[in-house]
Design an enzyme around this catalytic site. Structure first.
Site, PDB file in Angstrom:
ATOM      1  N   CYS A 182      37.956  -4.250  18.473  1.00  0.00           N
ATOM      2  CA  CYS A 182      37.497  -3.413  19.896  1.00  0.00           C
ATOM      3  C   CYS A 182      38.100  -4.589  21.405  1.00  0.00           C
ATOM      4  O   CYS A 182      38.172  -5.540  20.481  1.00  0.00           O
ATOM      5  CB  CYS A 182      35.935  -2.533  20.236  1.00  0.00           C
ATOM      6  SG  CYS A 182      34.902  -3.389  20.308  1.00  0.00           S
ATOM      7  N   LEU A 194      37.539   0.675  18.803  1.00  0.00           N
ATOM      8  CA  LEU A 194      38.303   1.420  17.321  1.00  0.00           C
ATOM      9  C   LEU A 194      36.966   1.652  16.673  1.00  0.00           C
ATOM     10  O   LEU A 194      35.960   0.589  16.046  1.00  0.00           O
ATOM     11  CB  LEU A 194      38.991   0.193  16.507  1.00  0.00           C
ATOM     12  CG  LEU A 194      39.655  -0.092  15.330  1.00  0.00           C
ATOM     13  CD1 LEU A 194      40.590   1.136  15.032  1.00  0.00           C
ATOM     14  CD2 LEU A 194      40.733  -1.082  14.651  1.00  0.00           C
ATOM     15  N   ASN A 212      32.188  -7.441  19.933  1.00  0.00           N
ATOM     16  CA  ASN A 212      33.668  -7.116  19.425  1.00  0.00           C
ATOM     17  C   ASN A 212      33.653  -8.131  17.932  1.00  0.00           C
ATOM     18  O   ASN A 212      33.362  -9.763  18.292  1.00  0.00           O
ATOM     19  CB  ASN A 212      35.268  -7.425  20.215  1.00  0.00           C
ATOM     20  CG  ASN A 212      36.825  -7.443  19.393  1.00  0.00           C
ATOM     21  OD1 ASN A 212      36.464  -6.800  18.198  1.00  0.00           O
ATOM     22  ND2 ASN A 212      37.194  -8.280  19.467  1.00  0.00           N
ATOM     23  N   GLY A 213      33.624  -7.649  17.072  1.00  0.00           N
ATOM     24  CA  GLY A 213      33.256  -8.107  15.765  1.00  0.00           C
ATOM     25  C   GLY A 213      32.654  -7.200  14.737  1.00  0.00           C
ATOM     26  O   GLY A 213      32.559  -6.375  14.975  1.00  0.00           O
ATOM     27  N   THR A 264      55.706 -22.836  17.916  1.00  0.00           N
ATOM     28  CA  THR A 264      55.384 -22.508  16.229  1.00  0.00           C
ATOM     29  C   THR A 264      54.820 -21.147  16.419  1.00  0.00           C
ATOM     30  O   THR A 264      54.736 -20.385  15.471  1.00  0.00           O
ATOM     31  CB  THR A 264      54.664 -23.222  15.372  1.00  0.00           C
ATOM     32  OG1 THR A 264      54.827 -23.098  13.919  1.00  0.00           O
ATOM     33  CG2 THR A 264      52.827 -23.179  16.016  1.00  0.00           C
ATOM     34  N   ARG A 293      56.375 -18.403  17.135  1.00  0.00           N
ATOM     35  CA  ARG A 293      57.737 -17.970  15.868  1.00  0.00           C
ATOM     36  C   ARG A 293      56.871 -17.026  14.566  1.00  0.00           C
ATOM     37  O   ARG A 293      57.690 -16.167  13.844  1.00  0.00           O
ATOM     38  CB  ARG A 293      58.743 -19.349  15.502  1.00  0.00           C
ATOM     39  CG  ARG A 293      59.639 -19.953  16.513  1.00  0.00           C
ATOM     40  CD  ARG A 293      60.106 -21.310  14.783  1.00  0.00           C
ATOM     41  NE  ARG A 293      60.558 -22.196  15.543  1.00  0.00           N
ATOM     42  CZ  ARG A 293      60.573 -22.922  15.442  1.00  0.00           C
ATOM     43  NH1 ARG A 293      59.953 -23.808  14.845  1.00  0.00           N
ATOM     44  NH2 ARG A 293      61.268 -24.057  16.341  1.00  0.00           N
TER      45      ARG A 293
END
Length: 562
Positions: free
Chosen positions: A2, A50, A75-76, A338, A341
């Site tokens: 969330c 969420l 959050n977790g 990186t 990408r």
């Protein structure tokens, strides 16, 4: 997963400030709430939800009758909340795993709270009775947290930096937004004015240390100790399976990213095995992305057929990939080469999952390369001890690179990521093994991890022993790699003269290639003057490299080049 956001001591109207909280709405598409703090009119919490557990009482900030002076935004996922309840006799009033934070804090204070949580978390805890604010973040920073604290005591906290950079305040905030360090908690005094003052920042856990919450783990003691090979292999299997099992906690559908490489394939195979054992009555959906007939797609197809998952393939369209670059950089809040990408494919596959399926809780293989020495350059390590040190360095910096990528690309589409390779118990055990055991052997990286699962029949042998692909090659077509396609496109976008003057324009972490210049331009467009969020580019060690890709190393040979 969330989005959390909080302000303490705001000089500006909170209804205006709250617009900043909407910048992270993607993290919680199910519901949102803003709540002012009683008695502190310039303090408030914002929360985007969420809904993964407790659909009825899962809104935040969490407040319970027993502790009316405590406010929690987190959050977790806390995997050991039931074991902690049993051990300490906690009386929970909701089904929310995070409620345990309130009970732990009430019982033993912030140090014990942070140390006893087995899971991934970023939280803001307010104690109005004692006028304290606490911030904390898990060991590897799997869940993100940013903060801004001005000299006059205005504090802003948010899951992503984009929720803080446009806050209004009488003094400048520009250079002060920064990531909150993983494995730390901070104590702040709350003044009657609503402003705060930092008291201390404390490191509560290091990746090598055995976590305090072992006493509340589903596997309390390993059946055998010692470092003989058979014992080590058995313990690795037990702890990895335990790491996956505890992460099955969800009221929403579980899925799994599957590149066909060792890490995601092991996660998917163990996950499906455990889902069958606990009678989860829907098929596991696995997701792969790549260009037509790319090595990753072919390998993932083989794994999915072997384990029996409901497999989805997303074909990477080069135009779609290139068009996504700016959205990806905005989501990531970085200009690391990186990371960007590798994020493009993950961003697009997450977009597909959100639009086309009902899977929300997504397992992935992040953390294994850092923990088990999976990068190609580990073959060049001068000694096992230096390889072990490098492994620890990479784990400490995960929050800047792979963990950042994994969180932002999935959260951008309202998905919740679960990463069993970064389980505290599993990682501390693996790092406790003799350095000599953990290095690449016989020209094969992650040798010990592969060997541990050789007789399990979880995966086909050719997958278990498949060498690492650079992500840009793994998703590439046989004709042309994604790496080459990106370079060709960017070559047309950045003039040679611009690159020559790059160090003048961007003196901090100056771009050395057209690709890095192109990414930096986009980053500065959205986050001007905040280049310090990335302390340095991700680059391989012990080799002369100007590019982070594995494909530039001599040891590396991709399937598309064979």
């Amino acid at each position: 997963m969330c989005g959390i956001w909080a302000l303490f001591g705001s000089d500006e109207c909170l209804s205006v400030q709250c617009l900043s909280a909407m910048k992270i709405a993607h993290r919680g598409p199910d519901a949102f709430r803003f709540e002012n703090v009683n008695g502190f009119t310039n303090c408030c919490f914002g929360f985007h939800r969420l809904a993964v557990v407790d659909q009825l009482y899962g809104m935040q900030p969490i407040r319970v009758k027993k502790f009316p002076y405590l406010w929690l935004c987190y959050n977790g996922e806390i995997y050991n909340f039931k074991q902690l309840q049993k051990q300490f006799g906690f009386d929970y009033q909701t089904l929310v795993d995070g409620e345990v934070i309130l009970h732990l804090y009430n019982r033993g204070g912030i140090e014990q709270t942070a140390s006893m949580l087995d899971g991934v978390f970023a939280f803001i805890l307010l104690d109005t009775a004692n006028r304290k604010v606490f911030l904390a973040r898990d060991t590897y920073g799997v869940r993100p947290l940013f903060k801004v604290l001005t000299d006059d005591g205005f504090l802003g906290v948010c899951s992503e930096a984009k929720g803080l950079i446009n806050l209004k305040h009488s003094t400048s905030l520009c250079s002060k937004v920064e990531p909150f360090l993983p494995g730390h908690y901070e104590v702040l005094d709350l003044k009657p004015s609503g402003k705060v003052a930092s008291v201390e920042l404390v490191k509560f856990h290091s990746c090598k240390d055995e976590p305090l919450h072992i006493a509340c783990d589903t596997v309390e003691a390993l059946p055998s100790a010692g470092f003989d090979l058979e014992t080590v292999k058995s313990n690795i299997r037990i702890l990895f399976e335990n790491a996956v099992r505890k992460r099955l906690m969800a009221h929403r559908r579980i899925g799994c990213l599957l590149s066909g490489g060792l890490d995601s394939s092991l996660v998917a195979a163990v996950l499906l095995k455990l889902m069958k054992e606990i009678n989860i009555n829907y098929p596991l959906q696995t997701f792969a992305i790549g260009m037509e007939n790319s090595p990753d797609l072919l390998a993932a197809r083989k794994v999915a057929a072997h384990i029996g998952s409901e497999h989805h393939e997303v074909i990477l369209n080069t135009e779609e990939g290139i068009q996504a670059i700016e959205e990806v950089i905005f989501s990531l809040e970085t200009y690391d080469i990186t990371t960007i990408r590798a994020s493009i494919g993950m961003y697009l596959v997450s977009k597909y999952i959100r639009k086309k399926t009902d899977s929300v809780v997504i397992f992935s293989g992040e953390g294994s390369d850092e923990l088990t020495q999976g990068y190609i350059y580990f073959h060049k390590a001068p000694s096992p001890e230096e390889a072990a040190e490098e492994s620890e360095r990479l784990l400490k910096e995960l929050y800047l690179f792979d963990v950042l990528r994994a969180d932002r690309t999935t959260a951008a589409h309202g998905l919740e990521l679960r990463v069993p390779f970064l389980d505290h118990r599993f990682t501390s055990y693996y790092l406790s093994l003799p350095a000599e055991l953990r290095i690449p052997k016989n020209g094969i990286e992650k040798y010990l991890l592969r060997l541990s699962f050789e007789d399990s029949n979880l995966l086909p042998k050719e997958i278990l022993w498949r060498p690492k692909e650079a992500f840009s090659d793994g998703i590439a077509s046989v004709k042309k790699s994604w790496f080459s396609i990106l370079q060709d496109y960017i070559d047309q976008q950045v003039d040679d003269l611009l690159l020559e003057k790059a160090a003048e324009k961007y003196p901090f972490n100056p771009p050395k290639t057209k690709e890095s210049y192109y990414y930096r331009q986009i980053f500065e467009k959205h986050y001007s003057g905040r280049s310090s969020w990335l302390p340095h580019y991700w680059m391989p060690r012990w080799v002369k490299a100007s590019d982070p890709s594995a494909r530039t190393l001599k040891h590396y040979k991709s399937a598309t080049q064979e």
